[in-house]
Each structure stands twice: as structure tokens, then as C-alpha cells.
Design a protein around this motif. Structure first.
Motif, mmCIF file in Angstrom:
data_model
loop_
_atom_site.group_PDB
_atom_site.id
_atom_site.type_symbol
_atom_site.label_atom_id
_atom_site.label_comp_id
_atom_site.label_asym_id
_atom_site.label_seq_id
_atom_site.Cartn_x
_atom_site.Cartn_y
_atom_site.Cartn_z
ATOM 1 N N ASN A 29 3.607 30.582 -1.951
ATOM 2 C CA ASN A 29 4.202 31.578 -1.051
ATOM 3 C C ASN A 29 3.653 32.969 -1.345
ATOM 4 O OD1 ASN A 29 5.765 29.645 0.217
ATOM 5 N ND2 ASN A 29 7.554 29.997 -1.092
ATOM 6 N N ARG A 30 3.513 33.290 -2.640
ATOM 7 C CA ARG A 30 2.989 34.609 -3.014
ATOM 8 C C ARG A 30 1.545 34.774 -2.543
ATOM 9 N NH1 ARG A 30 2.650 38.673 -7.089
ATOM 10 N NH2 ARG A 30 1.645 40.327 -5.895
ATOM 11 N N VAL A 31 0.749 33.737 -2.755
ATOM 12 C CA VAL A 31 -0.654 33.792 -2.325
ATOM 13 C C VAL A 31 -0.739 33.927 -0.803
ATOM 14 C CG1 VAL A 31 -2.813 32.482 -2.175
ATOM 15 C CG2 VAL A 31 -1.527 32.537 -4.328
ATOM 16 N N ASP A 32 0.104 33.206 -0.070
ATOM 17 C CA ASP A 32 0.101 33.301 1.401
ATOM 18 C C ASP A 32 0.436 34.724 1.850
ATOM 19 O OD1 ASP A 32 -0.559 30.652 1.640
ATOM 20 O OD2 ASP A 32 1.504 29.965 2.020
ATOM 21 N N ARG A 33 1.392 35.367 1.178
ATOM 22 C CA ARG A 33 1.754 36.745 1.554
ATOM 23 C C ARG A 33 0.595 37.710 1.282
ATOM 24 N NH1 ARG A 33 6.639 35.211 -1.006
ATOM 25 N NH2 ARG A 33 6.161 36.463 -2.858
ATOM 26 N N ILE A 34 -0.127 37.464 0.194
ATOM 27 C CA ILE A 34 -1.279 38.313 -0.131
ATOM 28 C C ILE A 34 -2.393 38.102 0.889
ATOM 29 C CG2 ILE A 34 -3.098 38.742 -1.828
ATOM 30 C CD1 ILE A 34 -1.039 37.956 -3.999
ATOM 31 N N VAL A 35 -2.675 36.844 1.233
ATOM 32 C CA VAL A 35 -3.723 36.526 2.218
ATOM 33 C C VAL A 35 -3.379 37.142 3.574
ATOM 34 C CG1 VAL A 35 -4.806 34.667 3.523
ATOM 35 C CG2 VAL A 35 -4.476 34.430 1.056
ATOM 36 N N ALA A 36 -2.090 37.144 3.923
ATOM 37 C CA ALA A 36 -1.653 37.713 5.204
ATOM 38 C C ALA A 36 -1.679 39.234 5.206
ATOM 39 C CB ALA A 36 -0.244 37.219 5.530
ATOM 40 N N GLY A 37 -1.944 39.835 4.072
ATOM 41 C CA GLY A 37 -2.002 41.286 3.988
ATOM 42 C C GLY A 37 -0.660 41.954 3.815
ATOM 43 N N ASN A 38 0.381 41.163 3.537
ATOM 44 C CA ASN A 38 1.719 41.733 3.359
ATOM 45 C C ASN A 38 1.941 42.291 1.956
ATOM 46 O OD1 ASN A 38 2.451 40.980 5.995
ATOM 47 N ND2 ASN A 38 2.996 38.911 5.317
ATOM 48 N N GLU A 39 1.106 41.867 1.010
ATOM 49 C CA GLU A 39 1.197 42.357 -0.366
ATOM 50 C C GLU A 39 -0.204 42.603 -0.901
ATOM 51 O OE1 GLU A 39 3.524 39.753 -2.794
ATOM 52 O OE2 GLU A 39 5.215 39.703 -1.393
ATOM 53 N N PRO A 40 -0.360 43.552 -1.811
ATOM 54 C CA PRO A 40 -1.698 43.854 -2.339
ATOM 55 C C PRO A 40 -2.203 42.756 -3.270
ATOM 56 C CG PRO A 40 -0.034 45.123 -3.514
ATOM 57 C CD PRO A 40 0.676 44.446 -2.378
ATOM 58 N N VAL A 41 -3.525 42.676 -3.398
ATOM 59 C CA VAL A 41 -4.135 41.719 -4.326
ATOM 60 C C VAL A 41 -3.943 42.237 -5.746
ATOM 61 C CG1 VAL A 41 -6.248 40.548 -5.023
ATOM 62 C CG2 VAL A 41 -5.853 41.075 -2.604
ATOM 63 N N PRO A 42 -3.376 41.427 -6.646
ATOM 64 C CA PRO A 42 -3.207 41.878 -8.039
ATOM 65 C C PRO A 42 -4.557 42.163 -8.691
ATOM 66 C CG PRO A 42 -1.894 39.918 -7.591
ATOM 67 C CD PRO A 42 -2.800 40.095 -6.423
ATOM 68 N N GLN A 43 -4.580 43.131 -9.578
ATOM 69 C CA GLN A 43 -5.835 43.463 -10.261
ATOM 70 C C GLN A 43 -6.249 42.375 -11.231
ATOM 71 O OE1 GLN A 43 -4.609 47.467 -11.626
ATOM 72 N NE2 GLN A 43 -6.345 48.253 -10.477
ATOM 73 N N GLY A 44 -5.272 41.771 -11.894
ATOM 74 C CA GLY A 44 -5.583 40.717 -12.841
ATOM 75 C C GLY A 44 -5.096 39.367 -12.366
ATOM 76 N N VAL A 45 -6.024 38.382 -12.304
ATOM 77 C CA VAL A 45 -5.698 37.005 -11.951
ATOM 78 C C VAL A 45 -6.190 36.118 -13.088
ATOM 79 C CG1 VAL A 45 -6.033 35.122 -10.301
ATOM 80 C CG2 VAL A 45 -5.901 37.495 -9.483
#
Length: 457
Positions: free
Chosen positions: A323-339
Motif C-alpha cells: 500500500n505504501r509503495v502504491d501511494r508513492i508510485v501514485a505521487g501521493n507521497e514522496p520517495v524515501p531517500q533511503g531504501v
């Protein structure tokens, strides 16, 4: 007056109650001076044969709220009705009080007509004055019509504060497992000399623990004057001292119960004692609905936690990760600096040689290390022995320092060893995850090259 003749016309359980009045406006002995056949049969069924003129607690549970109702009914010469949850007995009580004439200066009489049932009767609950019904309906509409239950409760508690004319109203939840209280909603009148609950919440659970004994089966506690405060001093000196210290003069407190479970309490402090009966009638029913809504809220909150948390390790689960990754891909949340991806080395060997209980302990220890080092990030259990970590704002050097910290802490354990892959600063979350995963497997291959004896174990 011949009470027996009067009561013979009542088919429901009925009795005549006498109240002794004192010159200072207080009351003394309360007795049941006569009872009809239904009342006497009820007492006999409970193995308490009725004796005319006995103290009322020989027939009914001792209850200060019942005493106050009888006193007010006779003093004011007005009929009273109450519908009460006898939660200690698993029953609901529907009671009616009607004042009678008296030929004695210091003794008054009323008829007490009552019925009990194991379940709540909606028609009895709805038997309210127009003002009270409107207030309760207003609260229900706010609770059921809002998408934000916490905001709805805040509005309702403010309305209750206005109805009670109180300085402070609060919904307090109690957690017996954690031994703590939390403020769910609160109203503090502007200009009041009282302070918000945040001033007292630390350690307040110990005071809340004393309330069930003070309630002693009653539906509420009402302290409306110095006389009641003196009684409280005898019953609960700890609470009385805390009220005095806080500047509280009057209190009405209701437990919030649902399905036999105590969820917390609601109270109004320094309320308008002139409206005590209306306040009691309003809160008696309002707390019934409040408790139901709180129970639903807590259940949904628990289900939400269960749907997002890995029950074994207490980190976030794969579903929440996706769910978190989907929100990031959709542009609703920023991409974390560290993965980061972290794989636990040797889990299969531990499961095979020591059993799955030992493997579970190894997984919990691994998750604990990751959570302690990446306390400001999000740790997910991506698969059986694989974890993903996202950190929003962190420098590249700090990421490497923390990876080193993970290896240091795992080296202090008997068998927790990680293979970790890191990707920093990528703008595409999918690409960052793929790179971190590839680097993790490269690390794992190096680990097994250094420890070939563990490769297939």
C-alpha cells in the motif's frame, strides 16, 4: 393511609418507600413500609421474605442514586422515572416513583413501581422528556454522521458541557493491560479555574482504579454538595483528595460499558446542580450510545492494526508495504531517500535444527534490531526472512552508519546475521527497491562464500 389497600390495585411490582427528612435538608433512614403481592413474591424468590418497615437495602441493592431519587421525588412532590443498567446483575431496571401525602412532619412517602429484564427495552429508553430526547438525538446524529469519530466526540463532549453547565467534561479511556488512561475527548470552559487532563494523566490510572468500588454497582456517581463530598471522604479518600486539590466542587461520573466490558468513564465537573435530574437523565442514555461508538472505534482500530502489522515480529506487514509503495508510485507521497532490504541469514538452518519456535525467536530478535536502529523509519516484513526499510529524510553517510550498527548489534546475538542492500537518493521507488534487493543478494552471496558450510543449511 392504608398502604396495603393502595398497593393492591397495582399489578406490577410495587412498594411504598418512606424517607426520613432532617431540618438541614438532608435525609436519614429509607425504609420499605409496605409491598404488594408481586413485590412480596419477588422477594421470596430471592430468598428474602419481605418484612414491612425494613431498611430498603433488605429488598434492593444499596444505591445512593436510588436514595437521591426517592428523596427528590418526595421533597419536590413530582413523579420520577429512570431506566437503569444494573450491570453487576446483568439486568435492566425500569423504575417509577410517585409521591404520596404524609401526615408526619419528618417522614415522606412515595410509591416505587419497578420491573427488571435481562435485555434493554428500546421503548423504555426512549421514554424521555422532549428536551432530553432532542439532546440525545443530536449526539447520535453527530456520532453516526461523521467521518471523523474523534472530531465528532469532541463536538458531543462540548455539547454535554453546555447541557451540564459544567467547567470540565471528559471522556477517559482506561487500559488495564497497559495500566494507563488516555483522554479521548475533552471540554474545558473558557475562564474555568480547572486544568486540562494532560496535567494529571500521568499516573491517573491509579485513581481510576478506585472508581468501580465507589460505584459499587451504581450506574453513576453524583457529588452535588458538601454533604456528598463528606460521604466520598469515607468511601474514597484518595479520589476526594485529588478533587479537592484540583478545585472540583461537584462531579457526575458515568462508566462507559459495552458488551460487559468497561471501556472508560465520562464525567462533568462543577456542573449546574439545579438541573441534576435532567443531567442524569441525559447522560444515562447518552453514555449508552457513547460506549457503543467507542467500542466500535476501538474494534476498527484493532482490526486496522491487525491488517497492517505482522503479528509475529510487530513490524509492518507486506500488505502495508505494498500500500505504501502504491501511494508513492501514485505521487501521493514522496520517495524515501533511503531504501533498504535486509535478509536474515541462516533461518532455515535454525528451523531445521532447533525447531520453528527458535526460528520465530530469531525473527523477532532481527525485527527488534532493525526497529531500534531505524527508529525514525518504517520497517516491513516483506517475506519469510526478508525485511524492507524506508527512511524519508536521512543522509547517505547516516544510512551506512546505521547499517554498520545493525551488523554490530546482530553480532552480539547468538544467531542473528543480516545480508543488507541499500539504495540511496533514487527518484523512482520501484527502481530503488530493485537495486536494494540486488545489492542484498550480492551481499548474501559473499556471506555464503565466506561461510560455505552454511550455504545449504
Amino acid at each position: 393511609m392504608n398502604f396495603d389497600v393502595l398497593l393492591s390495585h397495582y399489578r406490577a411490582k410495587a412498594c411504598v418507600v418512606s424517607v426520613e427528612f432532617f431540618p438541614d435538608g438532608t435525609y436519614g433512614n429509607i425504609r420499605v413500609v409496605a409491598g404488594n403481592k408481586a413485590h412480596c413474591d419477588d422477594m421470596a424468590a430471592l430468598n428474602h421474605p419481605f418484612e414491612p418497615g425494613c431498611p430498603y437495602e433488605a429488598c434492593f441493592p444499596k444505591n445512593p442514586n436510588f436514595e437521591d431519587h426517592c428523596f427528590r421525588c418526595i421533597r419536590d412532590g413530582k413523579p420520577l422515572h429512570a431506566y437503569v443498567d444494573l450491570y453487576m446483575m446483568g439486568l435492566w431496571l425500569n423504575m417509577f416513583l410517585m409521591p404520596l401525602d404524609s401526615d408526619q412532619e419528618n417522614i415522606g412517602y412515595c410509591i416505587y413501581c419497578y420491573d427488571v429484564a435481562p435485555k434493554a427495552d428500546s421503548s423504555a429508553m426512549a421514554d424521555l422528556s422532549a428536551d432530553t430526547a432532542a439532546d440525545v438525538l443530536k449526539a447520535c446524529i453527530k456520532l453516526r454522521g461523521s467521518q471523523n469519530i474523534r472530531q465528532a466526540f469532541q463536538e458531543v463532549i462540548e455539547d454535554i458541557g453546555a447541557i451540564c453547565g459544567s467547567d470540565h467534561c471528559c471522556v477517559l479511556l482506561t487500559d488495564d493491560e497497559k495500566h494507563e488512561c488516555t483522554t479521548f475527548a475533552e471540554f474545558l470552559r473558557e475562564g474555568s479555574c480547572l486544568y486540562p487532563m494532560s496535567r494529571y494523566i500521568q499516573g491517573f490510572y491509579e485513581i481510576a482504579q478506585t472508581w468501580p468500588d465507589t460505584l459499587a454497582g451504581s450506574t453513576c456517581i453524583i457529588i452535588k454538595d458538601e454533604h456528598d463530598m463528606e460521604k466520598l471522604q469515607e468511601q474514597n479518600p484518595i479520589w476526594k483528595a485529588s478533587l479537592e486539590q484540583a478545585g472540583v466542587k461537584t462531579v457526575v461520573l458515568y462508566p462507559l460499558r459495552h458488551g460487559g466490558e468497561l471501556l472508560g468513564y465520562m464525567w462533568a465537573l462543577n456542573f449546574n446542580v439545579e438541573n441534576v435530574l435532567k443531567i442524569k437523565e441525559t447522560l444515562e442514555l447518552t453514555t449508552f450510545f457513547l460506549a457503543s461508538e467507542i467500542s466500535n472505534y476501538l474494534l476498527l482500530d484493532k482490526l486496522k492494526i491487525l491488517s497492517t502489522i505482522d503479528t509475529l515480529t510487530s513490524v509492518r506487514n507486506r500488505n502495508e508495504m505494498n500500500n505504501r509503495v502504491d501511494r508513492i508510485v501514485a505521487g501521493n507521497e514522496p520517495v524515501p531517500q533511503g531504501v533498504l532490504f535486509a535478509d536474515l541469514n541462516g533461518l532455515k538452518r535454525v528451523n531445521d535444527e532447533q525447531g520453528h519456535a527458535a526460528g520465530d525467536m530469531m525473527l523477532r530478535a532481527a525485527a527488534s534490531i532493525l526497529q531500534s536502529v531505524f527508529h525514525d523509519g518504517e520497517v516491513y516484513r516483506a517475506g519469510g526472512d526478508e525485511f524492507m526499510i524506508l527512511v524519508n529524510e536521512i543522509s547517505e553517510d547516516d544510512v551506512q552508519d546505521r547499517v554498520a550498527r545493525v551488523h554490530f548489534l546482530s553480532g552480539k546475538t547468538e544467531n542473528v546475521r543480516f545480508s543488507i542492500g541499500v539504495c540511496y537518493g533514487k527518484k523512482n521507488i520501484r527502481k530503488a527497491m530493485r537495486l536494494a534487493d540486488e545489492r542484498m543478494y550480492a551481499f548474501k552471496n559473499g556471506y555464503y562464500e565466506a561461510h560455505p558450510e552454511l550455504k545449504y543449511r
